[in-house]
Design an enzyme around this catalytic site. Structure first.
Site, short mmCIF file in Angstrom:
data_model
loop_
_atom_site.label_atom_id
_atom_site.label_comp_id
_atom_site.label_asym_id
_atom_site.label_seq_id
_atom_site.Cartn_x
_atom_site.Cartn_y
_atom_site.Cartn_z
N THR A 88 -102.26 -10.41 -52.84
CA THR A 88 -103.10 -9.22 -52.08
C THR A 88 -103.02 -7.56 -52.81
O THR A 88 -102.31 -7.49 -53.63
CB THR A 88 -102.25 -9.23 -50.65
OG1 THR A 88 -101.04 -8.55 -50.92
CG2 THR A 88 -101.96 -10.59 -50.04
N SER A 93 -107.47 -2.77 -56.59
CA SER A 93 -107.29 -1.33 -57.72
C SER A 93 -105.93 -1.32 -57.98
O SER A 93 -105.31 -2.06 -57.50
CB SER A 93 -107.88 -0.14 -56.76
OG SER A 93 -107.05 -0.13 -55.55
N TYR A 110 -93.77 5.22 -43.64
CA TYR A 110 -94.22 4.37 -44.62
C TYR A 110 -92.68 4.07 -45.18
O TYR A 110 -92.47 2.91 -45.65
CB TYR A 110 -94.90 5.57 -45.73
CG TYR A 110 -95.09 4.90 -47.14
CD1 TYR A 110 -96.05 3.92 -47.24
CD2 TYR A 110 -94.48 5.12 -48.18
CE1 TYR A 110 -96.09 3.22 -48.38
CE2 TYR A 110 -94.50 4.68 -49.35
CZ TYR A 110 -95.42 3.54 -49.51
OH TYR A 110 -95.47 3.01 -50.66
#
Length: 306
Positions: free
Chosen positions: A20, A24, A186
């Protein structure tokens, strides 16, 4: 009873790799290198037009001799992940390596269609669900590997994961947001990657499927480019001190192809070496609790073979 698998010498030639986040950054760099090492690929992406271009690049990087399948999915949507997992199972008789690399940071509080906060949904719940849905195929393909992209950022979550605020509502309140709440979120999601890897490794012992995660370091990518001018400016400064995507992908590629780690599982790697993550990332009780919560959030039942 778990089927005992004897590890054989590891070689990517002819193996099938699902990745996945390969359009980029380190995902793309890793996909090109893994294909060059002889593997066929399945890339899970959101944008079909971009995916076709990426598939072309990967094929060209391997001299046109590799198979590259494109699977469309939004890793922030459980419905989309379930659909793509079914498609992969239907199309792929074996999966030798699963690489959970897609990731994101959302500066503003957003919920997905499942009612989960988006940074958590993309960075942890997405990889958890995709792994669980493909797990039996990985077992059938053993020896097989599961690799998840973690981050040094997990150390920001010094107090671990707040299971009383899984929706991160507190972290996105104005004052908490000003003090870095989204970045802490995060960090919590990357901490979850490490805890998941460790718990998965423990639960898969003896099956021939091994689990790894790694820190790619500070890498110059397109990450965090959709969160406003301040985020873009911050990333532009950070790029001055960053590794290239190819350098950031080195440990990922190594984990996919080396024979050195065949007898290891559940560990965290930096620059091709197993390292100790933060203390909260080594908490076995937290890892077990995260597993239970993740199953609840994905509505997985005990029919999942693990």
């Amino acid at each position: 009873m778990k089927k005992m698998i004897t590890a054989s010498k590891w070689d990517l030639s002819g193996k099938y790799v699902i990745i996945t986040g390969a359009t980029s950054g380190i995902g793309l760099a890793a996909a090109k290198e893994i294909a060059a090492l002889g593997a066929n690929m399945g890339i899970v992406v959101r944008n079909e037009g971009k995916a076709k271009e990426i598939a072309k690049q990967i094929k060209e990087s391997s001299g046109g001799s590799r198979k590259v399948d494109v699977f469309l999915a939004d890793m922030g949507s459980q419905q989309s992940i379930r659909r793509v997992a079914a498609e992969i199972l239907d199309k792929c008789p074996r999966v030798d390596v699963l690489i959970n690399n897609a990731g994101a940071l959302f500066q503003n509080h957003q919920l997905n269609d499942d009612g989960l906060e988006m940074t958590w949904a993309v960075n942890h719940i997405g990889p958890f669900l995709l792994t669980m849905l493909l797990l039996n195929r990985l077992k059938e393909s053993a020896p097989a590997r599961i690799i998840t992209t973690a981050s040094h950022g997990h150390k920001m979550a010094k107090k671990g994961i707040d299971f009383n605020d899984l929706g991160a509502e507190q972290l996105y309140k104005p004052l908490k947001k000003l003090m870095g709440g989204p970045t802490l979120r995060y960090g919590q999601s990357k901490l979850a990657n490490i805890l998941f890897t460790a718990e998965l490794g423990k639960r898969l012992e003896g099956t021939g499927v091994t689990s790894y995660c790694f820190d790619p370091g500070l890498v110059a990518t397109n990450f965090n480019q959709n969160n406003g001018r301040l985020a873009r400016a911050t990333m532009a400064v950070m790029k001055l001190f960053s590794r290239s995507p190819e350098q950031g992908a080195e440990t990922l590629v190594w984990l996919a192809e080396t024979d050195e780690i065949s007898d290891q599982t559940g560990q965290y790697y930096i620059d091709k070496k197993a390292e100790l993550p933060s203390e909260p990332a080594r908490d076995r009780q937290t890892a077990n609790l995260l597993w239970k919560v993740s199953k609840q959030q994905t509505l997985l039942t005990d029919t999942v073979d693990l």
